[in-house]
Design a protein around this motif. Structure first.
Motif, PDB file in Angstrom:
ATOM      1  N   TYR A  10       0.862  -1.267  -0.064  1.00 44.95           N
ATOM      2  CA  TYR A  10      -0.011  -0.081   0.065  1.00 44.95           C
ATOM      3  C   TYR A  10       0.787   1.326  -0.101  1.00 44.95           C
ATOM      4  O   TYR A  10       1.956   1.395   0.747  1.00 44.95           O
ATOM      5  CB  TYR A  10      -1.044  -0.041   1.129  1.00 44.95           C
ATOM      6  CG  TYR A  10      -1.647  -1.181   1.319  1.00 44.95           C
ATOM      7  CD1 TYR A  10      -2.979  -1.414   0.269  1.00 44.95           C
ATOM      8  CD2 TYR A  10      -1.661  -2.160   2.110  1.00 44.95           C
ATOM      9  CE1 TYR A  10      -3.558  -2.088   0.254  1.00 44.95           C
ATOM     10  CE2 TYR A  10      -2.610  -3.393   2.100  1.00 44.95           C
ATOM     11  CZ  TYR A  10      -3.617  -3.320   1.081  1.00 44.95           C
ATOM     12  OH  TYR A  10      -4.404  -4.492   1.079  1.00 44.95           O
ATOM     13  N   ASP A  11       0.477   2.276  -0.797  1.00 50.70           N
ATOM     14  CA  ASP A  11       1.216   3.596  -0.651  1.00 50.70           C
ATOM     15  C   ASP A  11       2.554   3.496  -1.410  1.00 50.70           C
ATOM     16  O   ASP A  11       3.410   4.108  -1.037  1.00 50.70           O
ATOM     17  CB  ASP A  11       1.312   4.409   0.484  1.00 50.70           C
ATOM     18  CG  ASP A  11      -0.392   4.553   1.158  1.00 50.70           C
ATOM     19  OD1 ASP A  11      -1.172   5.022   0.101  1.00 50.70           O
ATOM     20  OD2 ASP A  11      -0.626   4.712   2.252  1.00 50.70           O
ATOM     21  N   THR A  12       2.843   2.285  -2.042  1.00 47.88           N
ATOM     22  CA  THR A  12       4.053   2.158  -2.821  1.00 47.88           C
ATOM     23  C   THR A  12       4.046   2.592  -4.268  1.00 47.88           C
ATOM     24  O   THR A  12       2.813   2.285  -4.798  1.00 47.88           O
ATOM     25  CB  THR A  12       4.869   0.820  -2.292  1.00 47.88           C
ATOM     26  OG1 THR A  12       3.891  -0.020  -3.224  1.00 47.88           O
ATOM     27  CG2 THR A  12       4.806   0.598  -1.054  1.00 47.88           C
ATOM     28  N   ARG A  13       5.019   2.581  -4.809  1.00 49.14           N
ATOM     29  CA  ARG A  13       5.280   2.825  -6.401  1.00 49.14           C
ATOM     30  C   ARG A  13       5.996   1.802  -6.897  1.00 49.14           C
ATOM     31  O   ARG A  13       6.972   1.275  -6.328  1.00 49.14           O
ATOM     32  CB  ARG A  13       5.650   4.120  -6.894  1.00 49.14           C
ATOM     33  CG  ARG A  13       4.945   5.395  -6.359  1.00 49.14           C
ATOM     34  CD  ARG A  13       3.637   5.321  -7.094  1.00 49.14           C
ATOM     35  NE  ARG A  13       2.748   6.170  -6.697  1.00 49.14           N
ATOM     36  CZ  ARG A  13       1.431   5.870  -6.153  1.00 49.14           C
ATOM     37  NH1 ARG A  13       1.134   4.787  -5.750  1.00 49.14           N
ATOM     38  NH2 ARG A  13       0.592   6.908  -5.690  1.00 49.14           N
ATOM     39  N   PRO A  14       5.934   1.349  -8.108  1.00 44.18           N
ATOM     40  CA  PRO A  14       6.948   0.493  -8.819  1.00 44.18           C
ATOM     41  C   PRO A  14       8.593   1.366  -8.798  1.00 44.18           C
ATOM     42  O   PRO A  14       8.437   2.366  -8.761  1.00 44.18           O
ATOM     43  CB  PRO A  14       6.720   0.327 -10.202  1.00 44.18           C
ATOM     44  CG  PRO A  14       5.031   0.816 -10.406  1.00 44.18           C
ATOM     45  CD  PRO A  14       4.938   1.940  -9.271  1.00 44.18           C
ATOM     46  N   TRP A  15       9.382   0.535  -8.598  1.00 42.35           N
ATOM     47  CA  TRP A  15      10.666   0.932  -8.692  1.00 42.35           C
ATOM     48  C   TRP A  15      11.209   1.079 -10.092  1.00 42.35           C
ATOM     49  O   TRP A  15      10.452   0.559 -10.976  1.00 42.35           O
ATOM     50  CB  TRP A  15      11.702   0.197  -7.606  1.00 42.35           C
ATOM     51  CG  TRP A  15      12.935   0.587  -7.502  1.00 42.35           C
ATOM     52  CD1 TRP A  15      13.192   1.849  -6.935  1.00 42.35           C
ATOM     53  CD2 TRP A  15      14.262   0.122  -7.495  1.00 42.35           C
ATOM     54  NE1 TRP A  15      14.790   2.123  -6.832  1.00 42.35           N
ATOM     55  CE2 TRP A  15      15.332   0.937  -7.214  1.00 42.35           C
ATOM     56  CE3 TRP A  15      14.434  -1.328  -7.881  1.00 42.35           C
ATOM     57  CZ2 TRP A  15      16.580   0.678  -7.211  1.00 42.35           C
ATOM     58  CZ3 TRP A  15      16.062  -1.548  -8.028  1.00 42.35           C
ATOM     59  CH2 TRP A  15      16.986  -0.634  -7.739  1.00 42.35           C
ATOM     60  N   GLU A  16      12.347   1.456 -10.502  1.00 45.87           N
ATOM     61  CA  GLU A  16      12.864   1.699 -11.403  1.00 45.87           C
ATOM     62  C   GLU A  16      13.074   0.004 -12.363  1.00 45.87           C
ATOM     63  O   GLU A  16      12.900   0.182 -13.619  1.00 45.87           O
ATOM     64  CB  GLU A  16      14.171   2.609 -11.868  1.00 45.87           C
ATOM     65  CG  GLU A  16      15.129   1.970 -10.785  1.00 45.87           C
ATOM     66  CD  GLU A  16      16.234   2.931 -10.871  1.00 45.87           C
ATOM     67  OE1 GLU A  16      17.679   2.709 -10.909  1.00 45.87           O
ATOM     68  OE2 GLU A  16      16.136   4.068  -9.995  1.00 45.87           O
TER      69      GLU A  16
END
Length: 118
Positions: A10-16
């Motif tokens: 939750y509340d995370t984003r994909p990393w590069e």
């Protein structure tokens, strides 16, 4: 699983980089049975601020090698295992980061290492 690993979801984003490991996904209608089980070498990444989450898709029985996280890529300050109070032994080099396999298994399905940077 969500109770322990929720902060990596939750509340995370994909990393590069989405992840690393040998798993190859066969896509298409009704293809699930064609996919092999994930292994401890299959790792997926999410991020939130200065925290990177490395989700290992099977319980690690040997040292974990994450080649993506070399010294030039990321400055790691600490690594912990969500749901565990065990101190995690790790080292970072030009070849990536190595994490000693934890002694006590937490959960059944996915195991998240919280990697604090900067």
């Amino acid at each position: 699983m969500v109770k322990v690993n929720g902060e990596a979801i939750y509340d995370t984003r994909p990393w590069e980089i989405f992840g690393e490991g040998p798993a190859e996904v066969i896509e298409g209608h009704l293809s699930e049975h064609k996919n092999k089980d994930n292994t401890e070498k299959d790792i997926r990444f999410t991020t939130n601020g200065d925290t990177l989450y490395a989700t290992v898709l099977d319980w690690p029985t040997e040292e974990i090698q994450i080649r993506t996280l070399d010294q030039d890529k990321l400055n790691i300050k600490d690594i912990s295992l969500l749901g565990s109070s065990e101190a995690i032994t790790w080292a970072q080099s030009e070849q990536g980061v190595s994490i000693q396999a934890p002694k006590v298994k937490v959960g059944k399905y996915a195991f998240v290492f919280k990697i604090t940077t900067n």
